[in-house]
Design a protein around this motif. Structure first.
Motif, short mmCIF file in Angstrom:
data_model
loop_
_atom_site.label_atom_id
_atom_site.label_comp_id
_atom_site.label_asym_id
_atom_site.label_seq_id
_atom_site.Cartn_x
_atom_site.Cartn_y
_atom_site.Cartn_z
N LEU A 93 0.82 -1.20 0.00
CA LEU A 93 0.00 0.00 0.00
C LEU A 93 0.85 1.25 0.00
O LEU A 93 1.87 1.33 0.69
CB LEU A 93 -0.93 0.00 1.21
CG LEU A 93 -1.86 -1.21 1.30
CD1 LEU A 93 -2.63 -1.17 2.60
CD2 LEU A 93 -2.79 -1.27 0.12
N ARG A 94 0.42 2.24 -0.77
CA ARG A 94 1.05 3.56 -0.83
C ARG A 94 0.03 4.56 -0.27
O ARG A 94 -1.12 4.57 -0.69
CB ARG A 94 1.40 3.92 -2.26
CG ARG A 94 2.03 5.29 -2.38
CD ARG A 94 2.28 5.69 -3.82
NE ARG A 94 3.07 4.68 -4.49
CZ ARG A 94 3.05 4.48 -5.80
NH1 ARG A 94 2.27 5.19 -6.57
NH2 ARG A 94 3.80 3.56 -6.34
N LEU A 95 0.47 5.39 0.67
CA LEU A 95 -0.41 6.38 1.30
C LEU A 95 0.12 7.78 1.01
O LEU A 95 1.30 8.06 1.24
CB LEU A 95 -0.46 6.15 2.81
CG LEU A 95 -1.15 7.21 3.65
CD1 LEU A 95 -2.64 7.29 3.32
CD2 LEU A 95 -0.95 6.90 5.13
N GLU A 104 -3.35 3.58 -2.19
CA GLU A 104 -3.32 2.81 -3.44
C GLU A 104 -2.61 1.48 -3.20
O GLU A 104 -1.58 1.43 -2.54
CB GLU A 104 -2.57 3.62 -4.50
CG GLU A 104 -2.51 2.96 -5.85
CD GLU A 104 -1.80 3.82 -6.88
OE1 GLU A 104 -1.86 3.46 -8.05
OE2 GLU A 104 -1.18 4.83 -6.51
N ASN A 105 -3.19 0.41 -3.72
CA ASN A 105 -2.57 -0.91 -3.63
C ASN A 105 -1.68 -1.09 -4.86
O ASN A 105 -2.17 -1.28 -5.96
CB ASN A 105 -3.63 -2.01 -3.57
CG ASN A 105 -3.04 -3.39 -3.38
OD1 ASN A 105 -1.83 -3.57 -3.41
ND2 ASN A 105 -3.90 -4.37 -3.20
N VAL A 106 -0.39 -1.00 -4.66
CA VAL A 106 0.57 -1.15 -5.76
C VAL A 106 1.18 -2.55 -5.78
O VAL A 106 2.08 -2.83 -6.55
CB VAL A 106 1.67 -0.07 -5.70
CG1 VAL A 106 1.07 1.31 -5.92
CG2 VAL A 106 2.44 -0.13 -4.40
N TYR A 135 -11.47 6.30 9.24
CA TYR A 135 -12.19 6.17 7.97
C TYR A 135 -12.11 4.73 7.49
O TYR A 135 -11.04 4.15 7.44
CB TYR A 135 -11.58 7.11 6.92
CG TYR A 135 -11.58 8.54 7.38
CD1 TYR A 135 -12.69 9.35 7.19
CD2 TYR A 135 -10.48 9.07 8.06
CE1 TYR A 135 -12.71 10.65 7.66
CE2 TYR A 135 -10.49 10.37 8.51
CZ TYR A 135 -11.60 11.16 8.32
OH TYR A 135 -11.62 12.44 8.78
N GLU A 136 -13.25 4.14 7.16
CA GLU A 136 -13.30 2.79 6.61
C GLU A 136 -13.09 2.86 5.11
O GLU A 136 -13.84 3.53 4.41
CB GLU A 136 -14.64 2.14 6.93
CG GLU A 136 -14.84 1.86 8.40
CD GLU A 136 -16.13 1.13 8.68
OE1 GLU A 136 -16.65 0.44 7.78
OE2 GLU A 136 -16.61 1.25 9.81
N LEU A 137 -12.07 2.16 4.61
CA LEU A 137 -11.75 2.20 3.19
C LEU A 137 -12.19 0.94 2.46
O LEU A 137 -12.14 0.89 1.24
CB LEU A 137 -10.23 2.39 3.01
CG LEU A 137 -9.62 3.60 3.72
CD1 LEU A 137 -8.13 3.67 3.47
CD2 LEU A 137 -10.31 4.88 3.31
N LYS A 175 -7.54 2.08 -5.75
CA LYS A 175 -7.21 3.11 -4.77
C LYS A 175 -8.48 3.63 -4.12
O LYS A 175 -9.58 3.49 -4.66
CB LYS A 175 -6.43 4.25 -5.41
CG LYS A 175 -7.15 4.98 -6.51
CD LYS A 175 -6.23 6.02 -7.13
CE LYS A 175 -6.87 6.62 -8.36
NZ LYS A 175 -6.00 7.61 -8.98
N ALA A 176 -8.30 4.19 -2.95
CA ALA A 176 -9.38 4.84 -2.20
C ALA A 176 -8.92 6.26 -1.91
O ALA A 176 -7.79 6.49 -1.48
CB ALA A 176 -9.66 4.09 -0.91
#
Length: 93
Positions: free
Chosen positions: A9-11, A31-33, A56-58, A66-67
């Motif tokens: 995951l990238r934040l 984002e899930n990379v 926050y629920e993603l 990505k969220a």
């Protein structure tokens, strides 16, 4: 031998400006990379000089998903703000 593919995951966090004692928007993107699916993601933003902790629920993020959203923080002190950001979730076992 079986290779296990995990999410990675990238934040990103971004704020245009922060104003003392007012609600301030912090834009976030997770984002899930990686390869796997990250499940039940929760993003928490807190700090010793913030009025309250926000969570926050993603949901679930598969590969290349990505969220995005906006977190609202209210600083209670003037000056530098130190945020504690926690991203929790699970991957497929």
């Amino acid at each position: 031998m079986r290779v296990r593919r995990e999410p990675l995951l990238r934040l990103n966090l971004r704020a245009d400006r922060l104003v003392y004692n007012q609600g301030n928007a912090i834009h976030y993107m997770v984002e899930n990379v990686g390869w796997g699916t990250a499940r039940n993601l929760l993003l928490s933003v807190s700090g010793s000089n913030l009025q309250s902790e926000e969570t926050y629920e993603l949901g679930n993020l598969g590969r290349r998903q990505k969220a995005e959203g906006v977190a609202t923080i209210i600083p209670t002190l003037v000056g530098d703000i130190v945020l504690q950001v926690e991203l929790r979730g699970t991957s497929r076992s």
